[in-house]
Motif scaffolding. Sequence first.
Motif, PDB file in Angstrom:
ATOM      1  N   ASP A 278      64.797  30.784 -27.374  1.00 49.05           N
ATOM      2  CA  ASP A 278      63.363  30.992 -27.535  1.00 49.05           C
ATOM      3  C   ASP A 278      63.162  32.462 -27.884  1.00 49.05           C
TER       4      ASP A 278
ATOM      5  N   TYR B 200      56.778  24.775 -32.520  1.00 48.81           N
ATOM      6  CA  TYR B 200      55.731  25.004 -31.523  1.00 48.81           C
ATOM      7  C   TYR B 200      54.405  24.815 -32.234  1.00 48.81           C
TER       8      TYR B 200
ATOM      9  N   HIS C 263      57.868  23.190 -26.389  1.00 48.88           N
ATOM     10  CA  HIS C 263      58.769  23.563 -27.483  1.00 48.88           C
ATOM     11  C   HIS C 263      59.540  22.348 -27.985  1.00 48.88           C
TER      12      HIS C 263
END
Length: 608
Positions: free
Chosen positions: A523, A557, A599
Amino acid sequence: MPSKKSARVAALTVAAVCSAASTVALSSPAQADTVAVHDIQGTTRTSPYAGQAVTGVTGIVTGIRTYGSSRGFWIQDPNPDADPATSEGVFVFTSSAPKVAVGDSVTVSGTVTEYVPGGAASGNQSVTEITKPTVTVVSGGNAVPAATVIDAKSVPAAYAPAGDSAANNSVNGLTLEPGKYALDHYESLEGMNVQVADARVVTATDPYSELWVTVKPRENASRRGGTVYGSYASQNTGRLQIQSLGPAAGFPVANVGDTLAGTTTGPLDYNQFGGYTLVAHTLGTLKSGGLERETTERQKRGELAVATYNVENLDPSDATFEEHASAIVDNLKSPDIVSLEEIQDNNGAKDDGTTAADVTVTKLIDAIVAAGGPRYDWRSIDPANDTDGGQPGGNIRQVFLFNPERVSFTDRAGGDATTAVGVTKAHGKAQLTASPGRIDPGNTAWASSRKPLVGEFVFRGRTVFVIANHFNSKGGDQSLHAQYQPVVRSSETQRHQQATLVNAFVKDVLDAQRNADVVALGDINDFEFSGTAKILEGDGELWSAIKSLPRSERYTYDYQGNQQVLDQILVSPSIRRGCDVEYDSVHINSEFHDQISDHDPQVLRFKP
């Protein structure tokens, strides 16, 4: 990163208790006499009557809000002026449940106030309101002014003007140009009755009964019905948030690609959680787009499959282990190596000094086995208590899962929460001084943030270095709809520092072994076109593999109508040059109202 849900609840609580703190009294002319709504709204974002008393403001009630900390009603003047920059609607803040009905003709006296949702420090635009009102109902049952149509033809392609450099780039003092800029167009309709028709959903319904639509279905459209955010310069101007004036129980439960068929009508508001928002008294009928969760391909015999998956603050008390296990086994096809982000410690957000996460990880591994997947082994390093950000007490960290039947892990002692991993050269090959290890954990770049986890894996006799990352979140950045244009992205300063350190570490590996296979993933909390990504990529040390996908498929996202890249897998030149490199952004969460994480996981398959 901190839970978006908990941050939202906290913000709503603060707003309810401290709404007065978000009110800004601006300089204004002398005491006002009787004025019309369009006079109050004026031709800029802030009223020329801000802070002054007004009397005899007339209008028809178009909507009533009886919930939350912002109770009141909207009125609209049925006799508009000829200036497209001046809105004919305004919100009347009553603090308690209003004693009016839609269709009432009223006169209002009170004080003109500029209310900034989220407070002045947020950088948000303000909402012009009449506060401390005295309301007189003149008549009832009047026709509500016809809704102004918001569509692809009415919304300009340019997003916002550049702010006034003498006012810290604020657009507040600029004369609105609603025919030139989208934000000016929406501002010129603030408080008015507006309408969208057959609007496609581009962000799924959230727990707060909100969704996002676009009035420009062709604008940067993704393959699955959303709207892709592809650059800072190219904003998606057709995005609009939808809420409801009715009970939440009746709000559409929508996924990306669905449509609000027919018309959706109501006052145009502005709030801190999305900016311009149509607060609907009439909602279109939900028409399903039939979106289904994606499944990637299984890796071939000689391929190594590496994945990254943010499981959103997973701790043993969560009810999502079976669903995450199914996602890994069924949708991701049991990758050989999985970098997990946001694994919490064994008692979640309880802040009692616990840092171990073996219970959390073991519960997930057992669920994967029960779902028909392999019994993964795992490696991680427990952080020092409350040093890595996220929920206080949660101690989120990255964890490597790996399938021992397909790949082995090279254990090398010495890695802990505070010791920096290094790179040495042995027999002409790069190797880590500790495996697993953490990259420069004492560096200030990682203050209150996750430290990268590095591991040395072996697949079919070849070493692969994997760096699991979770960079600083975007918390604190100004919103795209802020009064400051261009907006300030303050959080990226720390991400740039973090990217610099990771790139330097990759350089160390490649200096020791030019053809080393290096995968940096996780991430990244930033876009593939961002400065962060450019620093990570450096002078060719890494390459973000999501850029191998068509632009319409580059997203992991979905936020406020923008599908965007936050999760990335970057590879060294030896991997990029391979003939058999496949990348897949597996859309199983971000587009759906019943997501188990915010996500989407990413998978890279290649032959070392």
